[in-house]
Motif scaffolding. Sequence first.
Motif, PDB file in Angstrom:
ATOM      1  N   ILE A 169     -17.625   7.307 -11.435  1.00 25.47           N
ATOM      2  CA  ILE A 169     -18.078   5.911 -11.578  1.00 25.47           C
ATOM      3  C   ILE A 169     -16.863   5.004 -11.830  1.00 25.47           C
ATOM      4  O   ILE A 169     -16.763   4.386 -12.889  1.00 25.47           O
ATOM      5  N   PRO A 170     -15.934   4.912 -10.887  1.00 27.08           N
ATOM      6  CA  PRO A 170     -14.702   4.154 -11.137  1.00 27.08           C
ATOM      7  C   PRO A 170     -14.940   2.688 -11.466  1.00 27.08           C
ATOM      8  O   PRO A 170     -14.212   2.102 -12.274  1.00 27.08           O
ATOM      9  N   LEU A 171     -15.971   2.068 -10.872  1.00 23.58           N
ATOM     10  CA  LEU A 171     -16.201   0.647 -11.103  1.00 23.58           C
ATOM     11  C   LEU A 171     -16.842   0.381 -12.466  1.00 23.58           C
ATOM     12  O   LEU A 171     -16.662  -0.693 -13.042  1.00 23.58           O
ATOM     13  N   LEU A 179     -14.696  15.475  -5.460  1.00 21.29           N
ATOM     14  CA  LEU A 179     -14.962  14.041  -5.327  1.00 21.29           C
ATOM     15  C   LEU A 179     -13.722  13.276  -4.861  1.00 21.29           C
ATOM     16  O   LEU A 179     -13.815  12.367  -4.028  1.00 21.29           O
ATOM     17  N   ILE A 180     -12.573  13.653  -5.391  1.00 20.78           N
ATOM     18  CA  ILE A 180     -11.333  12.973  -5.000  1.00 20.78           C
ATOM     19  C   ILE A 180     -11.024  13.230  -3.529  1.00 20.78           C
ATOM     20  O   ILE A 180     -10.706  12.302  -2.768  1.00 20.78           O
ATOM     21  N   ARG A 181     -11.106  14.487  -3.114  1.00 22.44           N
ATOM     22  CA  ARG A 181     -10.836  14.824  -1.706  1.00 22.44           C
ATOM     23  C   ARG A 181     -11.825  14.105  -0.778  1.00 22.44           C
ATOM     24  O   ARG A 181     -11.452  13.630   0.295  1.00 22.44           O
ATOM     25  N   LYS A 182     -13.073  14.030  -1.222  1.00 26.11           N
ATOM     26  CA  LYS A 182     -14.089  13.361  -0.430  1.00 26.11           C
ATOM     27  C   LYS A 182     -13.756  11.887  -0.233  1.00 26.11           C
ATOM     28  O   LYS A 182     -13.870  11.343   0.869  1.00 26.11           O
ATOM     29  N   GLN A 183     -13.328  11.230  -1.315  1.00 28.82           N
ATOM     30  CA  GLN A 183     -12.978   9.815  -1.242  1.00 28.82           C
ATOM     31  C   GLN A 183     -11.710   9.589  -0.412  1.00 28.82           C
ATOM     32  O   GLN A 183     -11.614   8.626   0.354  1.00 28.82           O
ATOM     33  N   LEU A 184     -10.738  10.482  -0.570  1.00 28.13           N
ATOM     34  CA  LEU A 184      -9.502  10.337   0.202  1.00 28.13           C
ATOM     35  C   LEU A 184      -9.757  10.520   1.704  1.00 28.13           C
ATOM     36  O   LEU A 184      -9.109   9.883   2.529  1.00 28.13           O
ATOM     37  N   ASN A 185     -10.706  11.371   2.034  1.00 30.77           N
ATOM     38  CA  ASN A 185     -11.023  11.600   3.444  1.00 30.77           C
ATOM     39  C   ASN A 185     -11.830  10.455   4.043  1.00 30.77           C
ATOM     40  O   ASN A 185     -11.725  10.171   5.239  1.00 30.77           O
ATOM     41  N   TYR A 191      -7.299   7.058  -5.890  1.00 32.65           N
ATOM     42  CA  TYR A 191      -7.687   8.473  -5.913  1.00 32.65           C
ATOM     43  C   TYR A 191      -6.482   9.397  -5.768  1.00 32.65           C
ATOM     44  O   TYR A 191      -6.509  10.536  -6.250  1.00 32.65           O
ATOM     45  N   GLY A 192      -5.427   8.927  -5.121  1.00 27.05           N
ATOM     46  CA  GLY A 192      -4.199   9.718  -5.092  1.00 27.05           C
ATOM     47  C   GLY A 192      -3.615   9.870  -6.486  1.00 27.05           C
ATOM     48  O   GLY A 192      -3.149  10.955  -6.871  1.00 27.05           O
ATOM     49  N   LYS A 193      -3.655   8.770  -7.251  1.00 25.11           N
ATOM     50  CA  LYS A 193      -3.202   8.796  -8.635  1.00 25.11           C
ATOM     51  C   LYS A 193      -4.072   9.726  -9.477  1.00 25.11           C
ATOM     52  O   LYS A 193      -3.571  10.535 -10.279  1.00 25.11           O
ATOM     53  N   GLU A 194      -5.399   9.641  -9.275  1.00 27.76           N
ATOM     54  CA  GLU A 194      -6.317  10.497 -10.023  1.00 27.76           C
ATOM     55  C   GLU A 194      -6.104  11.966  -9.680  1.00 27.76           C
ATOM     56  O   GLU A 194      -6.220  12.845 -10.542  1.00 27.76           O
TER      57      GLU A 194
END
Length: 329
Positions: A111-113, A209-215, A229-232
């Motif tokens: 929930i980043p926002l 979740l991070i890989r999913k968002q980066l893709n 997400y790269g930072k995360e």
Amino acid sequence: MSPSISAFQAAYIGIEVLIALVSVPGNVLVIWAVKVNQALRDATFCFIASLAVADVAVGALVIPLAILINIGPRTYFHTCLKVACPVLILTQSSILALLAIAVDRYLRVKIPLRYKTVVTPRRAVVAITGCWILSFVVGLTPMFGWNNLSTGDGGERDWLANGSVGEPVIECQFEKVISMEYMVYFNFFVWVLPPLLLMVLIYMEVFYLIRKQLNKKVSASSGDPQKYYGKELKIAKSLALILFLFALSWLPLHILNCITLFCPSCHMPRILIYIAIFLSHGNSAMNPIVYAFRIQKFRVTFLKIWNDHFRCQPAPPVDEDAPAERPDD
């Protein structure tokens, strides 16, 4: 008459002192960095500071008490029990701090926002306080009665009445006062192994979740998703490494406890037990090293503290808003 110290014990004491001399300054530096650097004030780094407090206590309190127990002085049963319990409290505090860090990282990518409205400083303080209270409850359980005196294994054959309470006097050793049933069934099977497995699952989900968002590479109102997400991903890898080192350091000792309980006739080499103890204590010295090499904000702050307070050559002020220092990696 004080017990004599063998050459083997002297070597053990020397290694323990070395671990303490690395652990205490290193973790004090971590706490110091969180205090002086405003960029290290979010929930994750507050939980890391709580973990560092436990690691400082391991070096400053638990290791000296472990050395005392290794020497094996004769003392009252409950006095020895009080000496043995701090390591249980601090181990549990470390586990709960690691769990809080894992949950925090999960919320940051899930929930980043809404993260900042959900994970507020007040709630972080409440979580840290709750972790410490629970750690004291779990670690002091032997003091409430679940110990070898109540099970009949506390050295009654060494009973020496002191004229008032008739409490047994024993050779103070961890396994003589702490019940292996407590260590295995309650401490390990309830408060160590399940949290570790849960953290593994959480980090697996975080990476997914991070890989999913980066893709996906979709835009977001919070900023460039690739950067966020790269930072995360980088900081999640560093914190997962902390978890891996913790498990690697503590599981051998718990496995030996299981062998002691389920196979009383099994002989374990003395050196194996000492290696497991060194690993568990040495874990407190590992974390600051990981922070220094893996997390840029810590590395920059460590260097600034060193230059300002130990080299007497103040470094140029660190611009926390500079692009090169904004990532959490």
